[in-house]
Design a protein around this motif. Structure first.
Motif, PDB file in Angstrom:
ATOM      1  N   TRP A   1      53.180  48.428  86.605  1.00  0.00           N
ATOM      2  CA  TRP A   1      54.064  49.441  86.041  1.00  0.00           C
ATOM      3  C   TRP A   1      53.957  49.445  84.518  1.00  0.00           C
ATOM      4  O   TRP A   1      54.089  48.413  83.870  1.00  0.00           O
ATOM      5  N   MET A   2      53.702  50.644  83.990  1.00  0.00           N
ATOM      6  CA  MET A   2      53.673  50.831  82.542  1.00  0.00           C
ATOM      7  C   MET A   2      54.366  52.146  82.233  1.00  0.00           C
ATOM      8  O   MET A   2      54.136  53.148  82.922  1.00  0.00           O
ATOM      9  N   VAL A   3      55.213  52.145  81.217  1.00  0.00           N
ATOM     10  CA  VAL A   3      55.840  53.366  80.734  1.00  0.00           C
ATOM     11  C   VAL A   3      55.528  53.492  79.246  1.00  0.00           C
ATOM     12  O   VAL A   3      55.233  52.507  78.569  1.00  0.00           O
ATOM     13  N   SER A   4      55.595  54.718  78.768  1.00  0.00           N
ATOM     14  CA  SER A   4      55.451  54.944  77.337  1.00  0.00           C
ATOM     15  C   SER A   4      56.371  56.070  76.931  1.00  0.00           C
ATOM     16  O   SER A   4      56.669  56.958  77.738  1.00  0.00           O
ATOM     17  N   TYR A   5      56.816  56.008  75.713  1.00  0.00           N
ATOM     18  CA  TYR A   5      57.683  57.051  75.191  1.00  0.00           C
ATOM     19  C   TYR A   5      57.574  57.084  73.668  1.00  0.00           C
ATOM     20  O   TYR A   5      57.211  56.088  73.029  1.00  0.00           O
ATOM     21  N   SER A   6      57.910  58.226  73.134  1.00  0.00           N
ATOM     22  CA  SER A   6      57.836  58.444  71.696  1.00  0.00           C
ATOM     23  C   SER A   6      58.973  57.716  70.992  1.00  0.00           C
ATOM     24  O   SER A   6      60.098  57.694  71.485  1.00  0.00           O
ATOM     25  N   VAL A   7      58.648  57.106  69.861  1.00  0.00           N
ATOM     26  CA  VAL A   7      59.679  56.456  69.032  1.00  0.00           C
ATOM     27  C   VAL A   7      59.482  56.916  67.595  1.00  0.00           C
ATOM     28  O   VAL A   7      58.361  57.200  67.164  1.00  0.00           O
ATOM     29  N   ASP A   8      60.574  57.010  66.856  1.00  0.00           N
ATOM     30  CA  ASP A   8      60.509  57.336  65.436  1.00  0.00           C
ATOM     31  C   ASP A   8      60.626  56.047  64.635  1.00  0.00           C
ATOM     32  O   ASP A   8      61.534  55.244  64.868  1.00  0.00           O
ATOM     33  N   VAL A   9      59.701  55.840  63.750  1.00  0.00           N
ATOM     34  CA  VAL A   9      59.703  54.671  62.867  1.00  0.00           C
ATOM     35  C   VAL A   9      60.021  55.177  61.473  1.00  0.00           C
ATOM     36  O   VAL A   9      59.341  56.063  60.953  1.00  0.00           O
ATOM     37  N   GLU A  10      61.054  54.667  60.896  1.00  0.00           N
ATOM     38  CA  GLU A  10      61.485  55.098  59.553  1.00  0.00           C
ATOM     39  C   GLU A  10      60.966  54.147  58.507  1.00  0.00           C
ATOM     40  O   GLU A  10      60.866  52.997  58.691  1.00  0.00           O
TER      41      GLU A  10
ATOM     42  N   LEU B   1      55.082  45.876  82.659  1.00  0.00           N
ATOM     43  CA  LEU B   1      55.676  44.783  83.426  1.00  0.00           C
ATOM     44  C   LEU B   1      54.550  43.966  84.046  1.00  0.00           C
ATOM     45  O   LEU B   1      53.784  44.468  84.870  1.00  0.00           O
ATOM     46  N   LEU B   2      54.438  42.723  83.612  1.00  0.00           N
ATOM     47  CA  LEU B   2      53.399  41.824  84.109  1.00  0.00           C
ATOM     48  C   LEU B   2      53.989  40.901  85.173  1.00  0.00           C
ATOM     49  O   LEU B   2      55.056  40.308  84.961  1.00  0.00           O
TER      50      LEU B   2
ATOM     51  N   GLN C   1      43.466  52.282  80.262  1.00  0.00           N
ATOM     52  CA  GLN C   1      42.378  51.407  80.694  1.00  0.00           C
ATOM     53  C   GLN C   1      42.854  49.957  80.808  1.00  0.00           C
ATOM     54  O   GLN C   1      42.474  49.238  81.740  1.00  0.00           O
ATOM     55  N   TYR C   2      43.697  49.548  79.866  1.00  0.00           N
ATOM     56  CA  TYR C   2      44.286  48.211  79.900  1.00  0.00           C
ATOM     57  C   TYR C   2      45.057  48.014  81.203  1.00  0.00           C
ATOM     58  O   TYR C   2      44.902  47.003  81.885  1.00  0.00           O
ATOM     59  N   LYS C   3      45.899  48.993  81.547  1.00  0.00           N
ATOM     60  CA  LYS C   3      46.699  48.926  82.766  1.00  0.00           C
ATOM     61  C   LYS C   3      45.803  48.738  83.993  1.00  0.00           C
ATOM     62  O   LYS C   3      46.060  47.870  84.829  1.00  0.00           O
ATOM     63  N   GLU C   4      44.768  49.531  84.105  1.00  0.00           N
ATOM     64  CA  GLU C   4      43.886  49.427  85.272  1.00  0.00           C
ATOM     65  C   GLU C   4      43.131  48.105  85.307  1.00  0.00           C
ATOM     66  O   GLU C   4      42.963  47.495  86.366  1.00  0.00           O
ATOM     67  N   ARG C   5      42.669  47.655  84.130  1.00  0.00           N
ATOM     68  CA  ARG C   5      41.950  46.379  84.051  1.00  0.00           C
ATOM     69  C   ARG C   5      42.846  45.238  84.539  1.00  0.00           C
ATOM     70  O   ARG C   5      42.436  44.400  85.341  1.00  0.00           O
ATOM     71  N   TRP C   6      44.092  45.213  84.043  1.00  0.00           N
ATOM     72  CA  TRP C   6      44.988  44.115  84.385  1.00  0.00           C
ATOM     73  C   TRP C   6      45.594  44.263  85.778  1.00  0.00           C
ATOM     74  O   TRP C   6      45.925  43.276  86.425  1.00  0.00           O
ATOM     75  N   ARG C   7      45.725  45.487  86.286  1.00  0.00           N
ATOM     76  CA  ARG C   7      46.157  45.670  87.679  1.00  0.00           C
ATOM     77  C   ARG C   7      45.149  44.981  88.596  1.00  0.00           C
ATOM     78  O   ARG C   7      45.510  44.237  89.501  1.00  0.00           O
TER      79      ARG C   7
END
Length: 106
Positions: free
Chosen positions: A97-106, A11-12, A82-88
């Motif tokens: 705020w940054m979240v990440s989660y696993s996704v399945d790509v078929e 979220l920017l 590192q991106y998150k900290e740089r841009w914060r």
């Protein structure tokens, strides 16, 4: 055949903490850094309103969402932290705020 991927959502902010607008060029730079590293990104321009408390003070943010899907490897997770900290820091934010989660790509 499926493979392991991870989605990162960042979220920017549209305003600095002092209330002044973040220049569109600076937001574009944040997006292009992701595109340059991963080869693609999605940028949702619909405003997201966030509300949170910091030190007992209610803070309201206007935000946009940056989304990138990338192979789920430690190097990509590290780069995104590192991106998150740089841009914060660059966007003069208490938190980014940054979240990440696993996704399945078929």
């Amino acid at each position: 055949m499926s493979s392991k991927w991870r989605r990162f959502e960042v979220l920017l902010p549209l305003q600095f903490n002092d209330g002044s607008d973040v220049p569109a060029e600076l937001l574009a730079e944040a997006v292009l850094e992701i595109v340059d590293y991963f080869g693609a990104a999605s940028y949702e321009t619909q405003k997201v309103e966030g509300q949170w408390r910091h030190g007992g003070v209610l803070i309201r943010d206007n935000l946009v969402k940056l989304v990138v899907d990338a192979p789920d490897v430690i190097g990509n997770r590290r780069w995104m932290k590192q991106y998150k900290e740089r841009w914060r820091s660059q966007l003069e934010q208490v938190e980014l705020w940054m979240v990440s989660y696993s996704v399945d790509v078929e």
